[in-house]
Design an enzyme around this catalytic site. Sequence first.
Site, mmCIF file in Angstrom:
data_model
loop_
_atom_site.group_PDB
_atom_site.id
_atom_site.type_symbol
_atom_site.label_atom_id
_atom_site.label_comp_id
_atom_site.label_asym_id
_atom_site.label_seq_id
_atom_site.Cartn_x
_atom_site.Cartn_y
_atom_site.Cartn_z
ATOM 1 N N GLY A 104 -31.564 -15.769 -7.473
ATOM 2 C CA GLY A 104 -32.001 -14.915 -6.351
ATOM 3 C C GLY A 104 -31.733 -13.450 -6.629
ATOM 4 N N GLY A 105 -30.663 -13.166 -7.387
ATOM 5 C CA GLY A 105 -30.338 -11.768 -7.699
ATOM 6 C C GLY A 105 -29.447 -11.133 -6.639
ATOM 7 C CE LYS B 158 -28.701 -1.669 3.422
ATOM 8 N NZ LYS B 158 -28.078 -1.633 2.091
ATOM 9 N N GLY C 288 -15.440 5.674 -0.971
ATOM 10 C CA GLY C 288 -16.291 6.456 -0.065
ATOM 11 C C GLY C 288 -17.730 6.527 -0.539
ATOM 12 C CB VAL D 43 -4.804 3.992 -2.559
ATOM 13 C CG1 VAL D 43 -4.123 2.648 -2.320
ATOM 14 C CG2 VAL D 43 -5.632 4.395 -1.342
ATOM 15 C CG ASP E 162 -27.145 -2.896 -10.672
ATOM 16 O OD1 ASP E 162 -28.037 -2.051 -10.463
ATOM 17 O OD2 ASP E 162 -26.493 -3.456 -9.762
ATOM 18 C CG HIS F 230 -46.138 18.080 18.504
ATOM 19 N ND1 HIS F 230 -44.860 18.498 18.207
ATOM 20 C CD2 HIS F 230 -46.303 18.267 19.838
ATOM 21 C CE1 HIS F 230 -44.283 18.947 19.315
ATOM 22 N NE2 HIS F 230 -45.131 18.796 20.320
HETATM 23 C C1 LIG Z 1 -23.522 -4.434 -0.819
HETATM 24 C C2 LIG Z 1 -24.662 -3.895 -1.640
HETATM 25 C C3 LIG Z 1 -25.727 -3.289 -1.000
HETATM 26 C C4 LIG Z 1 -26.793 -2.786 -1.743
HETATM 27 N N1 LIG Z 1 -27.816 -2.168 -1.086
HETATM 28 C C5 LIG Z 1 -28.841 -1.638 -1.784
HETATM 29 C C6 LIG Z 1 -29.920 -1.009 -1.108
HETATM 30 O O1 LIG Z 1 -29.945 -0.916 0.115
HETATM 31 N N2 LIG Z 1 -30.929 -0.501 -1.858
HETATM 32 C C7 LIG Z 1 -30.940 -0.583 -3.234
HETATM 33 O O2 LIG Z 1 -31.879 -0.105 -3.887
HETATM 34 N N3 LIG Z 1 -29.916 -1.191 -3.892
HETATM 35 C C8 LIG Z 1 -28.885 -1.724 -3.208
HETATM 36 N N4 LIG Z 1 -27.864 -2.350 -3.876
HETATM 37 C C9 LIG Z 1 -27.909 -2.398 -5.364
HETATM 38 C C10 LIG Z 1 -28.912 -3.470 -5.839
HETATM 39 O O3 LIG Z 1 -28.625 -4.698 -5.214
HETATM 40 C C11 LIG Z 1 -28.849 -3.605 -7.362
HETATM 41 O O4 LIG Z 1 -29.057 -2.327 -7.936
HETATM 42 C C12 LIG Z 1 -29.934 -4.538 -7.914
HETATM 43 O O5 LIG Z 1 -29.961 -5.742 -7.198
HETATM 44 C C13 LIG Z 1 -29.684 -4.803 -9.397
HETATM 45 O O6 LIG Z 1 -30.696 -5.655 -9.921
HETATM 46 P P1 LIG Z 1 -30.577 -6.216 -11.410
HETATM 47 O O7 LIG Z 1 -31.872 -6.920 -11.678
HETATM 48 O O8 LIG Z 1 -30.162 -5.142 -12.331
HETATM 49 O O9 LIG Z 1 -29.365 -7.255 -11.374
HETATM 50 P P2 LIG Z 1 -29.113 -8.594 -10.520
HETATM 51 O O10 LIG Z 1 -30.008 -8.711 -9.361
HETATM 52 O O11 LIG Z 1 -27.642 -8.625 -10.273
HETATM 53 O O12 LIG Z 1 -29.505 -9.773 -11.521
HETATM 54 C C14 LIG Z 1 -28.714 -10.130 -12.618
HETATM 55 C C15 LIG Z 1 -28.911 -11.615 -12.895
HETATM 56 O O13 LIG Z 1 -28.359 -11.915 -14.170
HETATM 57 C C16 LIG Z 1 -27.702 -13.154 -14.117
HETATM 58 N N5 LIG Z 1 -26.705 -13.144 -15.209
HETATM 59 C C17 LIG Z 1 -25.673 -12.266 -15.384
HETATM 60 N N6 LIG Z 1 -25.035 -12.508 -16.542
HETATM 61 C C18 LIG Z 1 -25.658 -13.560 -17.111
HETATM 62 C C19 LIG Z 1 -25.462 -14.263 -18.315
HETATM 63 N N7 LIG Z 1 -24.511 -13.951 -19.214
HETATM 64 N N8 LIG Z 1 -26.266 -15.324 -18.575
HETATM 65 C C20 LIG Z 1 -27.247 -15.685 -17.715
HETATM 66 N N9 LIG Z 1 -27.496 -15.017 -16.564
HETATM 67 C C21 LIG Z 1 -26.715 -13.978 -16.271
HETATM 68 C C22 LIG Z 1 -27.127 -13.225 -12.696
HETATM 69 O O14 LIG Z 1 -26.948 -14.568 -12.274
HETATM 70 C C23 LIG Z 1 -28.210 -12.511 -11.882
HETATM 71 O O15 LIG Z 1 -29.148 -13.414 -11.314
HETATM 72 C C24 LIG Z 1 -26.800 -2.900 -3.161
HETATM 73 C C25 LIG Z 1 -25.735 -3.535 -3.811
HETATM 74 C C26 LIG Z 1 -24.684 -4.027 -3.062
HETATM 75 C C27 LIG Z 1 -23.542 -4.692 -3.776
#
Ligand SMILES: Cc1cc2nc3c(=O)[nH]c(=O)nc-3n(C[C@H](O)[C@H](O)[C@H](O)COP(=O)(O)OP(=O)(O)OC[C@H]3O[C@@H](n4cnc5c(N)ncnc54)[C@H](O)[C@@H]3O)c2cc1C
Length: 478
Positions: free
Chosen positions: A40-41, A52, A177, A233, A307, A441
């Site tokens: 799901g990510g 949200k 923060g 802290v 990320d 407006h």
């Molecule tokens: C509380 C919170 C709120 C957020 N709110 C926002 C927002 O409002 N707007 C916004 O733009 N961003 C927001 N973000 C950030 C956003 O969620 C991330 O930037 C984004 O989801 C990253 O996507 P990604 O594809 O890089 O990684 P991910 O979605 O983390 O996907 C990585 C995948 O890799 C898999 N994986 C990892 N290591 C391995 C491995 N060795 N072998 C096999 N699989 C593996 C994991 O299972 C995962 O499914 C928020 C983050 C948090 C924590």
Amino acid sequence: METLEYDLVVVGAGSGGYAAARTARDLGANVALVDHGPLGGLCILRGCMPSKAFLASSDALAAVRESNALGVHINGKISVDMPFIAARKRTLVKEFADYRIEGIETFPLHQGHATFVSGGELQVGENTRLRAPAFVVATGSSVAPVHVPGLEEAGYIDSDSLLELESIPGSVAVLGGGYSACELGQFLARMGAKTTMLIRSNHLLTAADDDIGDALTQYFREDGIHVLTQTHVTRVEKRGSRKVVHYVHAGERGELVVEEVFFAMGRTPNVTGLGLESAGVAYDAAQGVVVDATLRTSAPHIFAIGDVTGDYPLVHVAIYQGEIAARNAVSGTHEEADYRIVSAHTIFTDPQVAHVGMNEKELKARGIPYCVGRYDFAEHGKAMCLNTTRGFVKMMARNVTGEILGASIIGPQGSELIHEVIVAMNYHATVEQFMRIPHLHPTLAEIWTYPAEECAAQCGLRQPVDQMIEMATSGGAD
Ligand SMILES: Cc1cc2nc3c(=O)[nH]c(=O)nc-3n(C[C@H](O)[C@H](O)[C@H](O)COP(=O)(O)OP(=O)(O)OC[C@H]3O[C@@H](n4cnc5c(N)ncnc54)[C@H](O)[C@@H]3O)c2cc1C
């Protein structure tokens, strides 16, 4: 051991990895996805969407509490049903995740931990090896390791566990923060937790311009959140059923006794255990995988996005990078990512914060001559009608040409309103061109015309309306 061959293997099926896989498949490539789950990510399972969903409830609560100012009096008891809020969030997350998993399963999906054994081969779990001429690493990030002495032993919540809460603690110390600390700290406070935020810098949102960060800090304080700035802290200890946060503020030692500690001091890229060394991929444990503008790593057939690169931890950036990396991987092209606009971001506090382009800190650091116009919501008719007068907008434009270089907002609907400037900047609009776009407006959106006009005047492109009227009435204008 089973060995399979593909044109492209994408490691990580989150927002970025899934976008990369779809783009590569659309180009005709035979693509496999690898993920150890849960599927799901981050965005869907523990990030944007659950946070949200939570914030919708605390925003509604705030609106109800503020309705007196609009002559709507709630005479009965206002109560918060946290188990209901948690269940609603779970239902939404499941719906989003099911839909995403449906999409993921249209690819050959290998579930298991992925480790590179060489530059061309990836081990998945115990029994599978995947070979490909190109790979995309999209493994995301995790909550940063705890470095505060005693915190591990005392116990704490992070953003993952906070989003699983079924009840609100009576009091919370928020360590950090940044955007998560602010969004979720305000959520806890509004839902009834006596909340204290402890931060090292002078204001919340360290990376933002001082006027934006100062304003948010002030609004949080007005709302009863105790924000301790310039605070270090030193340690946390457990005392009975309570947790004690020890800190140093303005040279004085202090302690804060709370029910819960929310550790919100950032995230760390998922690079360990991936065998990146075996594939010749350079990385830094804190900063993530090193990529060039084409998203190539130090091994040019291996790309990294989202990320795990540590650059802009935002969903739309992960998707943007995923699409570029996929095109470059499949077609052997050198398309470059351009973050001029894509680095735009928003923080879903109340008031919301949003930004596109360069802020004043960056403009000054780069020595770019600019003009800036600012306008307060307190002066804006529609905001006054809505009783949402906290905050301001500002726009920065290049001196002489007037091209819009950046814009920031702290105010109502900031996450929506920023899109107007995103579109304008996408087409390299000048403040003059922006001013000529009709604005309806009375709307919140028309507030942007004021800083645009002020910028135009400062850049010497146009005199502000007041000045023109003055000149005309005094006979100064031709
Ligand atoms: C509380 C919170 C709120 C957020 N709110 C926002 C927002 O409002 N707007 C916004 O733009 N961003 C927001 N973000 C950030 C956003 O969620 C991330 O930037 C984004 O989801 C990253 O996507 P990604 O594809 O890089 O990684 P991910 O979605 O983390 O996907 C990585 C995948 O890799 C898999 N994986 C990892 N290591 C391995 C491995 N060795 N072998 C096999 N699989 C593996 C994991 O299972 C995962 O499914 C928020 C983050 C948090 C924590």
